[in-house]
Scaffold this active site. Sequence first.
Site, PDB file in Angstrom:
ATOM      1  N   TYR A   1      64.827  72.679 -56.472  1.00 47.76           N
ATOM      2  CA  TYR A   1      64.538  73.602 -57.605  1.00 47.76           C
ATOM      3  C   TYR A   1      65.930  74.169 -58.239  1.00 47.76           C
ATOM      4  O   TYR A   1      66.476  74.733 -57.452  1.00 47.76           O
ATOM      5  CB  TYR A   1      63.385  74.682 -57.390  1.00 47.76           C
ATOM      6  CG  TYR A   1      62.266  74.237 -58.252  1.00 47.76           C
ATOM      7  CD1 TYR A   1      62.225  74.394 -59.652  1.00 47.76           C
ATOM      8  CD2 TYR A   1      60.754  73.800 -57.431  1.00 47.76           C
ATOM      9  CE1 TYR A   1      61.094  74.074 -60.268  1.00 47.76           C
ATOM     10  CE2 TYR A   1      59.939  73.269 -58.229  1.00 47.76           C
ATOM     11  CZ  TYR A   1      59.984  73.562 -59.605  1.00 47.76           C
ATOM     12  OH  TYR A   1      58.864  73.079 -60.259  1.00 47.76           O
TER      13      TYR A   1
ATOM     14  N   GLU B   1      65.826  75.798 -61.529  1.00 49.24           N
ATOM     15  CA  GLU B   1      65.933  76.368 -63.242  1.00 49.24           C
ATOM     16  C   GLU B   1      67.016  77.114 -63.730  1.00 49.24           C
ATOM     17  O   GLU B   1      67.583  77.994 -62.715  1.00 49.24           O
ATOM     18  CB  GLU B   1      64.565  77.266 -63.237  1.00 49.24           C
ATOM     19  CG  GLU B   1      63.264  76.517 -63.305  1.00 49.24           C
ATOM     20  CD  GLU B   1      61.986  77.279 -63.182  1.00 49.24           C
ATOM     21  OE1 GLU B   1      62.001  78.398 -63.260  1.00 49.24           O
ATOM     22  OE2 GLU B   1      60.889  76.811 -63.222  1.00 49.24           O
TER      23      GLU B   1
ATOM     24  N   ASP C   1      69.630  60.460 -83.671  1.00 48.14           N
ATOM     25  CA  ASP C   1      68.977  60.210 -82.402  1.00 48.14           C
ATOM     26  C   ASP C   1      69.555  58.780 -82.071  1.00 48.14           C
ATOM     27  O   ASP C   1      69.143  57.892 -82.770  1.00 48.14           O
ATOM     28  CB  ASP C   1      67.489  60.307 -82.567  1.00 48.14           C
ATOM     29  CG  ASP C   1      66.681  59.570 -81.424  1.00 48.14           C
ATOM     30  OD1 ASP C   1      67.273  59.125 -80.460  1.00 48.14           O
ATOM     31  OD2 ASP C   1      65.198  59.743 -81.280  1.00 48.14           O
TER      32      ASP C   1
ATOM     33  N   THR D   1      68.573  58.892 -75.176  1.00 52.52           N
ATOM     34  CA  THR D   1      68.053  58.695 -73.826  1.00 52.52           C
ATOM     35  C   THR D   1      69.277  58.162 -73.174  1.00 52.52           C
ATOM     36  O   THR D   1      70.357  57.807 -73.799  1.00 52.52           O
ATOM     37  CB  THR D   1      67.097  57.583 -73.829  1.00 52.52           C
ATOM     38  OG1 THR D   1      67.551  56.497 -74.571  1.00 52.52           O
ATOM     39  CG2 THR D   1      65.706  57.906 -74.714  1.00 52.52           C
TER      40      THR D   1
ATOM     41  N   LYS E   1      68.688  53.241 -72.202  1.00 60.45           N
ATOM     42  CA  LYS E   1      68.652  52.063 -72.836  1.00 60.45           C
ATOM     43  C   LYS E   1      69.971  51.314 -72.839  1.00 60.45           C
ATOM     44  O   LYS E   1      70.277  51.248 -71.701  1.00 60.45           O
ATOM     45  CB  LYS E   1      68.228  52.522 -74.244  1.00 60.45           C
ATOM     46  CG  LYS E   1      66.585  52.948 -74.063  1.00 60.45           C
ATOM     47  CD  LYS E   1      66.104  53.488 -75.396  1.00 60.45           C
ATOM     48  CE  LYS E   1      64.867  54.153 -75.303  1.00 60.45           C
ATOM     49  NZ  LYS E   1      64.284  54.734 -76.705  1.00 60.45           N
TER      50      LYS E   1
ATOM     51  N   ARG F   1      66.319  56.879 -66.319  1.00 60.09           N
ATOM     52  CA  ARG F   1      65.418  57.336 -67.496  1.00 60.09           C
ATOM     53  C   ARG F   1      65.555  58.880 -67.585  1.00 60.09           C
ATOM     54  O   ARG F   1      65.096  59.752 -66.845  1.00 60.09           O
ATOM     55  CB  ARG F   1      63.894  56.970 -67.081  1.00 60.09           C
ATOM     56  CG  ARG F   1      62.986  57.171 -68.025  1.00 60.09           C
ATOM     57  CD  ARG F   1      61.478  56.401 -67.610  1.00 60.09           C
ATOM     58  NE  ARG F   1      61.728  55.058 -67.730  1.00 60.09           N
ATOM     59  CZ  ARG F   1      61.793  54.289 -68.746  1.00 60.09           C
ATOM     60  NH1 ARG F   1      61.694  54.893 -69.860  1.00 60.09           N
ATOM     61  NH2 ARG F   1      62.190  53.040 -68.531  1.00 60.09           N
TER      62      ARG F   1
HETATM   63  C1  LIG Z   1      63.236  55.509 -76.814  1.00 59.92           C
HETATM   64  C2  LIG Z   1      63.432  56.359 -77.946  1.00 59.92           C
HETATM   65  C3  LIG Z   1      62.925  57.802 -77.885  1.00 59.92           C
HETATM   66  C4  LIG Z   1      61.957  58.391 -76.756  1.00 59.92           C
HETATM   67  O1  LIG Z   1      62.518  58.336 -75.443  1.00 59.92           O
HETATM   68  P1  LIG Z   1      61.563  58.344 -74.437  1.00 59.92           P
HETATM   69  O2  LIG Z   1      62.299  58.588 -73.152  1.00 59.92           O
HETATM   70  O3  LIG Z   1      60.764  57.029 -74.376  1.00 59.92           O
HETATM   71  O4  LIG Z   1      60.722  59.617 -74.625  1.00 59.92           O
HETATM   72  C5  LIG Z   1      63.311  58.845 -79.037  1.00 59.92           C
HETATM   73  N1  LIG Z   1      63.961  58.341 -80.187  1.00 59.92           N
HETATM   74  C6  LIG Z   1      64.263  56.959 -80.222  1.00 59.92           C
HETATM   75  C7  LIG Z   1      65.211  56.775 -81.340  1.00 59.92           C
HETATM   76  C8  LIG Z   1      63.979  55.993 -79.320  1.00 59.92           C
HETATM   77  O5  LIG Z   1      64.490  54.804 -79.218  1.00 59.92           O
END
Ligand SMILES: *Cc1c(COP(=O)(O)O)cnc(C)c1O
Length: 432
Positions: free
Chosen positions: A49, A51, A194, A220, A223, A229
């Site tokens: 932990y 925090e 994003d 993220t 990807k 993840r």
């Molecule tokens: C994949 C994605 C997310 C969310 O990611 P998670 O890990 O699935 O919650 C947010 N915004 C965009 C543009 C994404 O492609």
Amino acid sequence: MINKLDKIIFELTQKELIRQQDGLEMIASENYTSENVLKLMGSILTNKYSEGYPGKRYYGGNEYIDQIENIAKNYAKKIFGVTHINVQPYSGSPANQAVYFALCQPGDKVMGMNLLFGGHLTHGWKVNFSGKFYESIQYTTDKDGFLDYDAIESMVKTEKPKLIFVGATAYSRIIDFEKLAQIAHSENAFLVADIAHIAGLVAAGVHPSPVGHADVITTTTHKTLRGPRGAMILCSGDESNPTKKVDDAIGWSESKHNIPSLIDRAVFPGLQGGPHNHTTAGIAQALYEVQSDEFVEYAKQIIKNAQTLANEFMNSGLKVITGGTDNHLILIDVTPFDITGSQAEHALELAGITVNKNAVPFDTRSPFDPSGIRIGTPALTTRGMKENEMILISEMIVRILKNHNNAEIIEKVKNEVKELCDKFPIYKDIIY
Ligand SMILES: *Cc1c(COP(=O)(O)O)cnc(C)c1O
């Protein structure tokens, strides 16, 4: 109990490994993270932990965790050229939630790309928190599937949102962050980029970066960045210097509010408790890998592979939205072959090719059975596949789409898929 294994879970995980090895993984948001990232994800770091943030924890015993988190942050700062980073969001959606929580009040007007045109749930979709707690307005693409910067600008001018999300899950073209920032800032709105999908391409310098344009960047890490993840929030700004614009937006007049500290406070204690330290270590390892020359080559090859697929599909008579791609994915309208998106997804899955059904711009079909499929190259490129393999694969996909009811042809393609996959093993040492 403690050393006994739940056989069924291990068996299922083993089966999933074989599925990942023996099939063509073409979901644009997926990838194969490295064995070293996997090792850290399965490590004892999950026991701890911590925090708070490095040097400011609410628990003892964080000497090493602090160092791990600082290394992850320093790598990210160096790679993306930002001054502030938060690596604690549990995933992409919580990262976006933290940005709203940091910069908006419930009921504020926010703007994002419509899910059916390639946006994400968290960009203001009605059933998502972002569409429920905020007054969300949504922009679409133009009829050909391109971002319509003029339409976005006029929407911003008339609606005056406080915050604008850009970035997508199914958009195959370069995003002009500079232009979007000019539009947002002309009306004093925050721009949030994003880059969940394209982070690896941005890191490698093969897609323009939003850094220096967007006020906040979320991504993220699993990807194109090819890590565990998880997620990160990036921004720049002086953490000790109050920013008037932020104070005004938040409606607090007194004091020390600046974007970096608002973001950090939104993540913890605003929304989350203890960070996932095993993930933080995995992110650090992934970012270490991103800094190699091989990763730059990898990112370039992702795009070459996607462009090869796009050309092959167009030559075979399929409609590729926007007529091509600048990044890792393509969106195809499969209806010219008398098949729907769901039917295509299903038939391809039977042959060991994993894609997802996807709406195309101004789709006349329902989101549950749309006109298109989305196809990505990040995972196949990680396996070492190049243009020649893409030509083979596009031919297999076309054969399935044209014969989606023919079990014999599907079986034959499945064998070809397995043969191709055998030449490109995903892991050497990992057995589960
Ligand atoms: C994949 C994605 C997310 C969310 O990611 P998670 O890990 O699935 O919650 C947010 N915004 C965009 C543009 C994404 O492609």
